[in-house]
Design a protein around this motif. Sequence first.
Motif, PDB file in Angstrom:
ATOM      1  N   GLY A 106       1.137  10.264   2.896  1.00 16.97           N
ATOM      2  CA  GLY A 106       0.342   9.048   3.033  1.00 16.97           C
ATOM      3  C   GLY A 106      -1.043   9.153   2.449  1.00 16.97           C
ATOM      4  N   VAL A 107      -1.215   9.957   1.395  1.00 18.34           N
ATOM      5  CA  VAL A 107      -2.508  10.108   0.742  1.00 18.34           C
ATOM      6  C   VAL A 107      -2.598   9.048  -0.356  1.00 18.34           C
ATOM      7  CG1 VAL A 107      -4.076  11.699  -0.409  1.00 18.34           C
ATOM      8  CG2 VAL A 107      -2.342  12.583   1.186  1.00 18.34           C
ATOM      9  N   ALA A 108      -3.541   8.129  -0.240  1.00 15.46           N
ATOM     10  CA  ALA A 108      -3.575   6.969  -1.134  1.00 15.46           C
ATOM     11  C   ALA A 108      -4.901   6.885  -1.881  1.00 15.46           C
ATOM     12  CB  ALA A 108      -3.356   5.686  -0.339  1.00 15.46           C
ATOM     13  N   PRO A 109      -4.858   6.680  -3.195  1.00 20.62           N
ATOM     14  CA  PRO A 109      -6.095   6.415  -3.942  1.00 20.62           C
ATOM     15  C   PRO A 109      -6.844   5.230  -3.343  1.00 20.62           C
ATOM     16  CG  PRO A 109      -4.283   6.834  -5.456  1.00 20.62           C
ATOM     17  CD  PRO A 109      -3.673   6.737  -4.083  1.00 20.62           C
ATOM     18  N   GLY A 110      -8.171   5.379  -3.266  1.00 19.72           N
ATOM     19  CA  GLY A 110      -9.005   4.352  -2.653  1.00 19.72           C
ATOM     20  C   GLY A 110      -9.424   4.703  -1.246  1.00 19.72           C
ATOM     21  N   GLN A 111      -8.626   5.541  -0.576  1.00 18.99           N
ATOM     22  CA  GLN A 111      -8.992   6.010   0.756  1.00 18.99           C
ATOM     23  C   GLN A 111      -9.991   7.159   0.636  1.00 18.99           C
ATOM     24  OE1 GLN A 111      -8.015   3.643   2.946  1.00 18.99           O
ATOM     25  NE2 GLN A 111      -6.709   4.914   4.233  1.00 18.99           N
ATOM     26  N   THR A 113       0.858  -1.182   0.000  1.00 20.43           N
ATOM     27  CA  THR A 113       0.000   0.000   0.000  1.00 20.43           C
ATOM     28  C   THR A 113       0.897   1.236   0.000  1.00 20.43           C
ATOM     29  OG1 THR A 113      -0.108   0.013   2.421  1.00 20.43           O
ATOM     30  CG2 THR A 113      -1.884  -1.114   1.249  1.00 20.43           C
ATOM     31  N   VAL A 114       0.344   2.357  -0.432  1.00 21.64           N
ATOM     32  CA  VAL A 114       1.093   3.607  -0.482  1.00 21.64           C
ATOM     33  C   VAL A 114       1.564   3.989   0.925  1.00 21.64           C
ATOM     34  CG1 VAL A 114       0.936   6.083  -0.932  1.00 21.64           C
ATOM     35  CG2 VAL A 114      -0.058   4.447  -2.552  1.00 21.64           C
ATOM     36  N   GLY A 115       2.839   4.367   1.023  1.00 19.73           N
ATOM     37  CA  GLY A 115       3.423   4.755   2.297  1.00 19.73           C
ATOM     38  C   GLY A 115       4.113   3.618   3.017  1.00 19.73           C
ATOM     39  N   GLN A 116       3.976   2.401   2.517  1.00 21.89           N
ATOM     40  CA  GLN A 116       4.581   1.237   3.160  1.00 21.89           C
ATOM     41  C   GLN A 116       6.095   1.253   3.017  1.00 21.89           C
ATOM     42  OE1 GLN A 116       2.652  -2.454   2.119  1.00 21.89           O
ATOM     43  NE2 GLN A 116       4.535  -3.653   2.392  1.00 21.89           N
TER      44      GLN A 116
END
Length: 374
Positions: free
Chosen positions: A343-348, A258-261
């Motif tokens: 930590g801004v991720a598409p899908g959130q 996931t983004v930010g991992q």
Amino acid sequence: MDSLPADIPDPWSLGADPSARRIVVAMSGGVDSSVVAALAQRTGAEVVGVTLQLYDHGEATARPGACCAGRDIRDARAVCDRLGIAHYVFDYESNFRAAVVDRFADDYLAGRTPIPCVQCNTGPKFTDLLQFARDLGADCLATGHYVRRVGGMAGAELYRGADPARDQSYFLFATTQAQLDYLRFPLGGLPKARVRELAAEMGLGVAAKPDSQDICFVPDGDYAGLVRKLRPDTDTAGEIVDLSGRALGRHRGLIHFTVGQRRGLEIGGQDEPLYVVRLEAESRRVVVGPRRALAVDAAQLSGLNWIGGNHHGPLTAKVRSMAKPVPAQLIGDRLVFDQPEYGVAPGQAAVLYAGERVLGGGWIERTEAAALAA
């Protein structure tokens, strides 16, 4: 009939003769919804408990840490029996699978970071269950969510829960005004410890029952394992590349990231720690970079839901369930942060607030990277 505890303001708004009213309570089998049912019963209104069975009964019985499962259904029924109220169970397994579980798997495959709790609230809970309550002629549907509902000039308003550690407003941003007018949240002004005290005082057998997991259908936290089970052809390997496209290594499948991992990349010999910056589903590439590469100036939103009335003042935005709201501006469906956000991720979801009040929110479709720091 016992009265409401002194520290719980009347959340029902049932009028002068509560005994002529009917309250439907969404009961998951946990302590929160059980206390709501007990509080509703103390009003003198007719109370009906309803539980949605979201899993196959045989499988559900063995699910530790889940909700709306085998043991939870039995617990909800036991509470209703003790309170002397009716209890109904509805099989929503197929609806839940289509609206929540399948979408969860598909989002992961598309390189997005899903929030199934929002789909559950806007689907089985706040659409199907709310319609059932209306069909029963109920005056309201009550749930155990930790948010506050406050009467306003133009209808009910939604506010963050009084206990920051329990606030669930992030997961309810898609609630419509019509739903909010009908819903009740009796626990929004209480800390969880007080709710457990109330359960014990009322003699409810679930007083010490552990909380369910955030994602109830993945109680062991193995998201990748669930997605692999639902979509067997998804565990496809690919490249891990840097921001310039240079290959740094291989991965076992996008569903593991996931983004930010930071952990699990297994890339050595780098000058600084690397993080997942984005996932490219079509090419199966995991793009990594230094932490500063996670900085985002803006996000494009879809499915924007607004329950903030004519608010035109400053607002804050929360882009993860555990994040703090940060100053931002909403320009059409584009959310622009006052300072770069991480930590801004598409899908959130991006949920918008004016102080403690929930204004609405939308789904993050894509982000706009900030200029990299030198």
